[in-house]
Design a protein around this motif. Structure first.
Motif, PDB file in Angstrom:
ATOM      1  N   GLY A  53       5.449  10.346   0.190  1.00 32.82           N
ATOM      2  CA  GLY A  53       4.681   9.118   0.229  1.00 32.82           C
ATOM      3  C   GLY A  53       5.267   8.106   1.196  1.00 32.82           C
ATOM      4  N   LEU A  54       4.418   7.211   1.667  1.00 38.00           N
ATOM      5  CA  LEU A  54       4.832   6.134   2.564  1.00 38.00           C
ATOM      6  C   LEU A  54       4.358   4.805   1.983  1.00 38.00           C
ATOM      7  N   LEU A  55       5.194   3.787   2.119  1.00 43.36           N
ATOM      8  CA  LEU A  55       4.901   2.457   1.595  1.00 43.36           C
ATOM      9  C   LEU A  55       4.755   1.488   2.765  1.00 43.36           C
ATOM     10  N   VAL A 114       7.960   1.083   4.997  1.00 41.11           N
ATOM     11  CA  VAL A 114       8.964   0.132   4.493  1.00 41.11           C
ATOM     12  C   VAL A 114      10.263   0.837   4.089  1.00 41.11           C
ATOM     13  N   LEU A 115      10.162   2.008   3.496  1.00 43.17           N
ATOM     14  CA  LEU A 115      11.358   2.728   3.026  1.00 43.17           C
ATOM     15  C   LEU A 115      12.054   3.497   4.152  1.00 43.17           C
ATOM     16  N   ASP A 116      11.513   3.431   5.366  1.00 38.70           N
ATOM     17  CA  ASP A 116      12.089   4.047   6.567  1.00 38.70           C
ATOM     18  C   ASP A 116      12.319   5.552   6.385  1.00 38.70           C
ATOM     19  N   THR A 117      11.301   6.238   5.900  1.00 34.80           N
ATOM     20  CA  THR A 117      11.355   7.694   5.784  1.00 34.80           C
ATOM     21  C   THR A 117      11.361   8.271   7.189  1.00 34.80           C
ATOM     22  N   LYS A 128       0.843  -1.192   0.000  1.00 34.06           N
ATOM     23  CA  LYS A 128       0.000   0.000   0.000  1.00 34.06           C
ATOM     24  C   LYS A 128       0.880   1.244   0.000  1.00 34.06           C
ATOM     25  N   TYR A 129       0.601   2.149  -0.937  1.00 33.73           N
ATOM     26  CA  TYR A 129       1.334   3.408  -1.041  1.00 33.73           C
ATOM     27  C   TYR A 129       0.363   4.547  -0.744  1.00 33.73           C
TER      28      TYR A 129
END
Length: 93
Positions: A34-36, A57-60, A17-18
């Motif tokens: 954006g966040l994944l 998931v991308l650890d923003t 989910k994005y």
């Protein structure tokens, strides 16, 4: 925002989910990020299911905004929730 569901066999499913966010800083000036997130589930038996969920998931780690107003410039940095993992087991009676 978008979601992708994958069903591999009868017992497992996956979801990506994005989430896309837009913030209006001033008239016609926007900041986007954006966040994944991801989920994987497996049905162990008719009464038991295990799920692994990963948020961000991308650890923003932060959200930064720089604004210029005439001779003044300001920068704001806001911390975001880091990557999180959660394992869930569901048991039925």
């Amino acid at each position: 925002n978008a979601s992708l569901f994958l069903f591999v066999g009868e017992r497992s499913r996956s979801e990506l989910k994005y989430n896309h966010y837009i913030t209006e800083l001033s008239h016609s000036v926007f900041k986007r990020y954006g966040l994944l997130d991801a989920n994987v589930s497996y049905k162990i038996s008719d009464r038991c299911e295990a799920t692994l969920s990963v948020s961000n998931v991308l650890d923003t780690k932060s959200y930064s905004v720089k604004t210029d107003t005439g001779i003044n410039t300001s920068t704001s940095m806001l911390p975001l929730r880091g990557r999180e993992m959660l394992v869930t087991f569901k048991f039925g009676i």
